[in-house]
Design a protein around this motif. Structure first.
Motif, short mmCIF file in Angstrom:
data_model
loop_
_atom_site.label_atom_id
_atom_site.label_comp_id
_atom_site.label_asym_id
_atom_site.label_seq_id
_atom_site.Cartn_x
_atom_site.Cartn_y
_atom_site.Cartn_z
N THR A 33 -4.05 1.97 -2.51
CA THR A 33 -4.89 3.11 -2.53
C THR A 33 -5.88 2.91 -3.63
O THR A 33 -5.62 2.13 -4.35
N PRO A 34 -7.06 3.53 -3.56
CA PRO A 34 -7.92 3.33 -4.95
C PRO A 34 -7.29 3.46 -6.39
O PRO A 34 -7.49 2.90 -7.05
N ARG A 35 -6.46 4.74 -6.02
CA ARG A 35 -5.58 4.87 -7.54
C ARG A 35 -5.15 3.70 -7.97
O ARG A 35 -4.74 3.64 -9.35
N ASP A 36 -4.34 3.09 -7.01
CA ASP A 36 -3.66 1.86 -7.52
C ASP A 36 -4.22 0.82 -8.23
O ASP A 36 -3.70 -0.08 -8.76
N LEU A 37 -5.55 0.61 -7.95
CA LEU A 37 -6.28 -0.26 -8.56
C LEU A 37 -7.22 -0.01 -10.03
O LEU A 37 -7.96 -0.71 -10.45
N GLU A 38 -6.78 1.32 -10.21
CA GLU A 38 -7.73 1.73 -11.48
C GLU A 38 -7.33 0.91 -12.76
O GLU A 38 -8.45 0.63 -13.32
N ASN A 39 -6.49 0.35 -13.05
CA ASN A 39 -6.05 -0.39 -14.17
C ASN A 39 -4.94 -1.40 -13.98
O ASN A 39 -4.25 -1.33 -12.94
N ALA A 40 -4.58 -2.16 -15.07
CA ALA A 40 -3.48 -3.29 -15.00
C ALA A 40 -2.24 -2.36 -14.81
O ALA A 40 -1.35 -2.93 -14.16
N GLU A 41 -2.18 -1.13 -15.47
CA GLU A 41 -0.99 -0.37 -15.41
C GLU A 41 -0.64 0.25 -13.92
O GLU A 41 0.46 -0.22 -13.59
N THR A 42 -1.68 0.74 -13.22
CA THR A 42 -1.50 1.20 -12.10
C THR A 42 -1.21 0.09 -11.14
O THR A 42 -0.56 0.37 -9.89
N ARG A 43 -1.68 -0.99 -11.16
CA ARG A 43 -1.67 -2.27 -10.30
C ARG A 43 -0.16 -2.64 -10.37
O ARG A 43 0.46 -2.98 -9.54
N MET A 44 0.45 -2.78 -11.74
CA MET A 44 1.77 -3.11 -11.94
C MET A 44 2.91 -2.18 -11.05
O MET A 44 3.70 -2.48 -10.40
N ARG A 45 2.25 -1.02 -11.41
CA ARG A 45 3.31 0.35 -10.82
C ARG A 45 2.99 0.19 -9.27
O ARG A 45 4.36 0.20 -8.55
N PHE A 46 2.11 -0.18 -8.82
CA PHE A 46 2.11 -0.39 -7.20
C PHE A 46 2.93 -1.58 -6.90
O PHE A 46 3.69 -1.53 -5.99
N LEU A 47 2.97 -2.66 -7.50
CA LEU A 47 3.62 -3.73 -7.05
C LEU A 47 5.17 -3.58 -7.37
O LEU A 47 6.00 -3.85 -6.31
N SER A 48 5.47 -2.81 -8.46
CA SER A 48 6.85 -2.48 -8.48
C SER A 48 7.43 -1.50 -7.60
O SER A 48 8.72 -1.60 -7.29
N MET A 49 6.67 -0.95 -6.82
CA MET A 49 7.19 0.18 -5.78
C MET A 49 7.19 -0.51 -4.30
O MET A 49 7.70 0.23 -3.46
N LEU A 50 6.83 -1.74 -4.16
CA LEU A 50 6.81 -2.19 -2.88
C LEU A 50 8.12 -2.76 -2.35
O LEU A 50 8.96 -2.88 -3.34
N PRO A 51 8.57 -2.64 -1.21
CA PRO A 51 9.83 -3.03 -0.56
C PRO A 51 10.30 -4.30 -1.16
O PRO A 51 9.43 -5.35 -1.21
N ASP A 52 11.30 -4.52 -1.33
CA ASP A 52 12.07 -5.84 -1.54
C ASP A 52 11.47 -7.15 -0.74
O ASP A 52 11.20 -8.13 -1.11
N TRP A 53 11.40 -6.76 0.59
CA TRP A 53 11.10 -7.69 1.66
C TRP A 53 9.50 -8.20 1.59
O TRP A 53 9.18 -9.31 1.97
N ILE A 54 8.71 -7.10 0.92
CA ILE A 54 7.33 -7.59 0.68
C ILE A 54 7.02 -8.48 -0.72
O ILE A 54 6.44 -9.51 -0.85
N TYR A 55 7.68 -7.81 -1.76
CA TYR A 55 7.47 -8.26 -3.14
C TYR A 55 8.35 -9.47 -3.39
O TYR A 55 8.01 -10.25 -4.43
N GLY A 56 9.28 -9.69 -2.74
CA GLY A 56 10.12 -10.87 -3.20
C GLY A 56 10.82 -11.51 -1.64
O GLY A 56 10.06 -11.37 -0.81
#
Length: 314
Positions: A33-56
């Motif tokens: 979402t646009p909110r996920d791209l606001e800054n480095a912190e929101t981008r990292m939070r977005f990545l950390s919330m992805l399911p294991d099958w996507i992020y790893g």
């Protein structure tokens, strides 16, 4: 006792392909979402919330598990391609002593040994334990010409190796860990291993087609599995696949759940993953397993997918 997964696939190595990577990227992008791209912190939070099958990834190396005793003793379970990962990235013992336990000699469980760099060091002392009396011959034949370069054949490492034949029903103790083996149903035979230390029990049980007799509590030898804290168990197939592959030597994830529940296992780790399964499929199997446990199997066993790089502290 520390348990580290270096290789979790069965049959053949299965690296992540381009289509799988593209599917992961597409799945991640669809969640942004646009909110996920606001800054480095929101981008990292977005990545950390992805399911294991996507992020790893679960990983594509064939079986190898590291076990460390409380005193630092090192045990390696099987020598699939995961052994090469341990060789390159694992914490090596200061005294150069390695204890290797082999379930059987099918190719996916030994194919990493010729690439175990530490075996070429004269300072290494590698003890190989298995119930198969022909173990040394099998190793010698594996690393021989024309299948391997002359300077990397068995003769280059044999001075570092010693072979020890185990027997079912006899207990071995190394570095304070009590170890025993248990014969399973698999073409050509396969053996499970129990590692007990400080009142905790870990069982490695790969390559088994579970039989009704394995559930029989009246059979004394089956108590091998009772009350295990962690059971790593062959769960290669779904039920439809298992019904089509009778006598192939592997179990379905639902049968594995029934078995763990029957023997009061605390934590079950699905293992020896089907090479055709991608990370999404394995995540779906874990979800299906939890539903099956809730409505059919009962018991208090917790379910997990074995993943490369994962560690368990017992």
């Amino acid at each position: 006792m520390l348990i580290h997964f270096w290789g979790v696939r069965g049959s053949v190595p299965s690296p992540v392909g381009s289509s799988q990577i593209q599917a992961k990227i597409a799945a991640a992008v669809s969640r942004i979402t646009p909110r996920d791209l606001e800054n480095a912190e929101t981008r990292m939070r977005f990545l950390s919330m992805l399911p294991d099958w996507i992020y790893g990834t679960v990983g594509g190396n064939t079986p190898c598990i590291e076990v460390r005793s409380a005193s630092g003793g090192l045990f390696l379970l099987d020598c699939g391609t995961g052994l090469r990962q341990f060789s390159a990235f694992g914490r090596q013992p200061e005294d150069g002593r390695y204890n290797i336990f082999l379930s059987h000699f099918h190719w996916d469980h030994i194919q990493g040994f010729p690439f175990f760099a530490q075996s070429f060091s004269p300072s290494s002392r590698i003890s190989i334990y298995t119930p198969f009396e022909q173990a040394e011959e099998f190793f010698r034949r594996q690393s021989s010409t024309p299948f391997f370069p002359p300077n990397g054949c068995f003769q280059a490492v044999e001075n570092q190796l010693s072979f020890h034949t185990m027997k079912e029903g006899s207990e071995l103790e190394i570095d304070g860990v009590k170890i025993s083996c248990h014969k399973m149903v698999h073409p050509g035979d396969s053996y499970s291993y129990s590692f007990a230390e400080n009142g905790r029990k870990f069982i490695y049980c790969t390559d088994v087609e579970l039989q009704q007799d394995d559930f029989d509590t009246a059979v004394p030898r089956n108590a091998f599995f009772k009350d295990a804290d962690v059971l790593v168990l062959d769960s290669q197939y779904t039920n439809p696949e298992a019904s089509r592959k009778v006598n192939w030597g592997h179990s379905s994830f639902s049968t594995a759940i029934d078995f763990a529940a029957a023997w009061n296992v605390k934590d079950l780790y699905f293992f020896h993953h089907e090479p055709a399964y991608d990370d999404k499929k394995l995540e779906d199997i874990l979800s299906a397993g939890n539903s099956y446990k809730k409505y059919r199997a009962g018991g208090n066993v917790s379910l997990h997918i074995s993943r490369e790089g994962q560690e368990i502290q017992l």
